[in-house]
Motif scaffolding. Structure first.
Motif, PDB file in Angstrom:
ATOM      1  N   GLY A 283      40.971  49.926  49.038  1.00  0.00           N
ATOM      2  CA  GLY A 283      42.051  50.370  49.902  1.00  0.00           C
ATOM      3  C   GLY A 283      42.940  51.404  49.266  1.00  0.00           C
ATOM      4  O   GLY A 283      42.633  51.996  48.231  1.00  0.00           O
ATOM      5  N   GLY A 284      44.097  51.604  49.934  1.00  0.00           N
ATOM      6  CA  GLY A 284      45.068  52.579  49.478  1.00  0.00           C
ATOM      7  C   GLY A 284      46.340  51.917  49.011  1.00  0.00           C
ATOM      8  O   GLY A 284      46.351  50.765  48.579  1.00  0.00           O
ATOM      9  N   GLY A 285      47.472  52.652  49.154  1.00  0.00           N
ATOM     10  CA  GLY A 285      48.734  52.136  48.651  1.00  0.00           C
ATOM     11  C   GLY A 285      49.176  50.857  49.329  1.00  0.00           C
ATOM     12  O   GLY A 285      49.645  49.915  48.670  1.00  0.00           O
ATOM     13  N   ASP A 286      49.045  50.791  50.659  1.00  0.00           N
ATOM     14  CA  ASP A 286      49.476  49.591  51.372  1.00  0.00           C
ATOM     15  C   ASP A 286      48.643  48.377  50.984  1.00  0.00           C
ATOM     16  O   ASP A 286      49.176  47.270  50.802  1.00  0.00           O
ATOM     17  N   GLU A 287      47.331  48.580  50.875  1.00  0.00           N
ATOM     18  CA  GLU A 287      46.455  47.453  50.524  1.00  0.00           C
ATOM     19  C   GLU A 287      46.728  46.953  49.107  1.00  0.00           C
ATOM     20  O   GLU A 287      46.763  45.732  48.854  1.00  0.00           O
ATOM     21  N   ILE A 288      46.948  47.877  48.167  1.00  0.00           N
ATOM     22  CA  ILE A 288      47.240  47.469  46.795  1.00  0.00           C
ATOM     23  C   ILE A 288      48.562  46.720  46.741  1.00  0.00           C
ATOM     24  O   ILE A 288      48.692  45.688  46.069  1.00  0.00           O
ATOM     25  N   ALA A 289      49.575  47.212  47.462  1.00  0.00           N
ATOM     26  CA  ALA A 289      50.875  46.552  47.481  1.00  0.00           C
ATOM     27  C   ALA A 289      50.776  45.156  48.100  1.00  0.00           C
ATOM     28  O   ALA A 289      51.406  44.200  47.628  1.00  0.00           O
ATOM     29  N   GLU A 290      49.974  45.034  49.155  1.00  0.00           N
ATOM     30  CA  GLU A 290      49.809  43.718  49.799  1.00  0.00           C
ATOM     31  C   GLU A 290      49.098  42.731  48.877  1.00  0.00           C
ATOM     32  O   GLU A 290      49.495  41.566  48.769  1.00  0.00           O
ATOM     33  N   LEU A 291      48.021  43.200  48.193  1.00  0.00           N
ATOM     34  CA  LEU A 291      47.316  42.324  47.254  1.00  0.00           C
ATOM     35  C   LEU A 291      48.236  41.872  46.125  1.00  0.00           C
ATOM     36  O   LEU A 291      48.184  40.725  45.679  1.00  0.00           O
ATOM     37  N   ASP A 292      49.108  42.784  45.689  1.00  0.00           N
ATOM     38  CA  ASP A 292      50.051  42.420  44.632  1.00  0.00           C
ATOM     39  C   ASP A 292      51.085  41.434  45.148  1.00  0.00           C
ATOM     40  O   ASP A 292      51.391  40.440  44.481  1.00  0.00           O
ATOM     41  N   ALA A 293      51.619  41.691  46.341  1.00  0.00           N
ATOM     42  CA  ALA A 293      52.662  40.825  46.893  1.00  0.00           C
ATOM     43  C   ALA A 293      52.149  39.411  47.146  1.00  0.00           C
ATOM     44  O   ALA A 293      52.895  38.426  46.989  1.00  0.00           O
ATOM     45  N   THR A 294      50.895  39.285  47.523  1.00  0.00           N
ATOM     46  CA  THR A 294      50.314  37.959  47.797  1.00  0.00           C
ATOM     47  C   THR A 294      49.637  37.355  46.572  1.00  0.00           C
ATOM     48  O   THR A 294      48.990  36.323  46.667  1.00  0.00           O
ATOM     49  N   ARG A 295      49.812  38.009  45.414  1.00  0.00           N
ATOM     50  CA  ARG A 295      49.255  37.536  44.144  1.00  0.00           C
ATOM     51  C   ARG A 295      47.726  37.389  44.199  1.00  0.00           C
ATOM     52  O   ARG A 295      47.141  36.490  43.601  1.00  0.00           O
ATOM     53  N   LYS A 296      47.096  38.289  44.935  1.00  0.00           N
ATOM     54  CA  LYS A 296      45.641  38.271  45.039  1.00  0.00           C
ATOM     55  C   LYS A 296      44.992  39.424  44.274  1.00  0.00           C
ATOM     56  O   LYS A 296      43.770  39.446  44.128  1.00  0.00           O
ATOM     57  N   LEU A 297      45.806  40.352  43.811  1.00  0.00           N
ATOM     58  CA  LEU A 297      45.244  41.542  43.171  1.00  0.00           C
ATOM     59  C   LEU A 297      44.533  41.188  41.871  1.00  0.00           C
ATOM     60  O   LEU A 297      43.440  41.689  41.585  1.00  0.00           O
ATOM     61  N   GLU A 298      45.140  40.314  41.083  1.00  0.00           N
ATOM     62  CA  GLU A 298      44.534  39.950  39.793  1.00  0.00           C
ATOM     63  C   GLU A 298      43.165  39.314  39.985  1.00  0.00           C
ATOM     64  O   GLU A 298      42.186  39.696  39.332  1.00  0.00           O
ATOM     65  N   ASP A 299      43.083  38.335  40.907  1.00  0.00           N
ATOM     66  CA  ASP A 299      41.797  37.669  41.143  1.00  0.00           C
ATOM     67  C   ASP A 299      40.771  38.641  41.729  1.00  0.00           C
ATOM     68  O   ASP A 299      39.579  38.569  41.392  1.00  0.00           O
ATOM     69  N   THR A 300      41.230  39.535  42.594  1.00  0.00           N
ATOM     70  CA  THR A 300      40.312  40.510  43.183  1.00  0.00           C
ATOM     71  C   THR A 300      39.718  41.421  42.119  1.00  0.00           C
ATOM     72  O   THR A 300      38.502  41.660  42.087  1.00  0.00           O
ATOM     73  N   LEU A 301      40.575  41.914  41.232  1.00  0.00           N
ATOM     74  CA  LEU A 301      40.094  42.802  40.170  1.00  0.00           C
ATOM     75  C   LEU A 301      39.144  42.075  39.229  1.00  0.00           C
ATOM     76  O   LEU A 301      38.096  42.604  38.851  1.00  0.00           O
ATOM     77  N   LYS A 302      39.493  40.852  38.837  1.00  0.00           N
ATOM     78  CA  LYS A 302      38.630  40.085  37.931  1.00  0.00           C
ATOM     79  C   LYS A 302      37.267  39.827  38.564  1.00  0.00           C
ATOM     80  O   LYS A 302      36.224  39.957  37.904  1.00  0.00           O
TER      81      LYS A 302
END
Length: 260
Positions: A216-235
């Motif tokens: 995704g883009g900026g909104d998707e990255i911000a949403e993944l971060d806000a919901t604490r899902k970005l770390e698990d997604t990247l891993k």
């Protein structure tokens, strides 16, 4: 005829040979039946049995290690397949290496640039009408994708790109570090952006690719971060390429302002 003296000498020699033979034979029998010889033989046999037992144990250890390695490999394959199924859906194969994720509304969320034979492709079939310009873009895109598991296609003046870069570069510890490509400063920027639009379905920036798949883009990255899902997604998507992926817990006022 031989003289009597020669005859007696010959008989004496024969008798002496017979006596020596009897003596030697008797000595061998006594040696074979002696306690020293018996104990020596038993000790040698015991060592042979011990060596054979160690060899059998070593073979058993090797077999157990091989079985453990096979089990670990199978478990890893099963775990990898589970993740693929969670991304692509059970029984669904990616097209030319692209990663697809079924969302609740049936939309394919993640689309990626396929890496096949050193080239990116839009389908499973090789392009037969590829122009030199297309080949140049493919080679450049592949070279970029090799720089890091996480690629941020950005534009230096774009505020949405700045937000995505801030989250991925400042808010998180990611190793290998994400690689940033400023399309407005790249000599092939426009053509790269057009190729990304065909490959990932996203023409706007930022366009964040993880293992050649757009998340995704900026909104998707911000949403993944806000919901604490970005770390698990990247891993999950980086797999063994991820040396470290963790979120920094302390933010400065400037960071909090940038996140807003």
């Amino acid at each position: 005829m031989p003289s009597q003296r020669r005859t007696r000498a010959f008989v004496l020699i024969v008798a002496l040979v017979i006596l020596i033979t009897i003596y030697i034979t008797s000595g061998e029998q006594q040696t074979l039946t002696s306690d020293f010889y018996t104990k020596t033989q038993e000790a040698l046999q015991a060592k042979e049995y011990e060596a054979a037992a160690r060899e059998r144990d070593a073979v058993g250890v090797d077999e157990r290690l091989k079985a453990a390695a096979d089990a670990a490999k199978q478990a890893a394959n099963e775990k990898g397949q589970q993740y693929i199924d969670s991304v692509e859906g059970p029984g669904e194969k990616s097209v030319a290496g692209r990663v697809k994720l079924n969302t609740d509304d049936g939309e394919k969320k993640f689309k990626g640039v396929a890496m096949q034979g050193g080239k990116s492709r839009d389908s499973a079939e090789e392009k037969v009408d590829e122009t030199p310009e297309d080949h140049e873009i493919e080679m450049e895109l592949n070279a970029i994708l090799k720089k890091s598991p996480v690629i941020i296609f950005s534009k230096s003046y774009c505020p949405h790109s700045a937000r995505a870069k801030h989250i991925l570069l400042d808010v998180y510890n990611i190793k290998p570090a994400p690689h940033v490509v400023e399309l407005d400063e790249h000599p092939l920027g426009d053509r790269l952006q057009a190729e990304l639009a065909k490959s990932t379905g996203r023409r706007t920036v930022p366009n964040v690719l993880v293992m050649a798949a757009s998340i995704g883009g900026g909104d998707e990255i911000a949403e993944l971060d806000a919901t604490r899902k970005l770390e698990d997604t990247l891993k999950a998507m980086m797999g063994s390429r991820a040396i470290e992926v963790s979120r920094k817990e302390v933010h400065t006022n400037a960071e909090m302002t940038a996140l807003r």
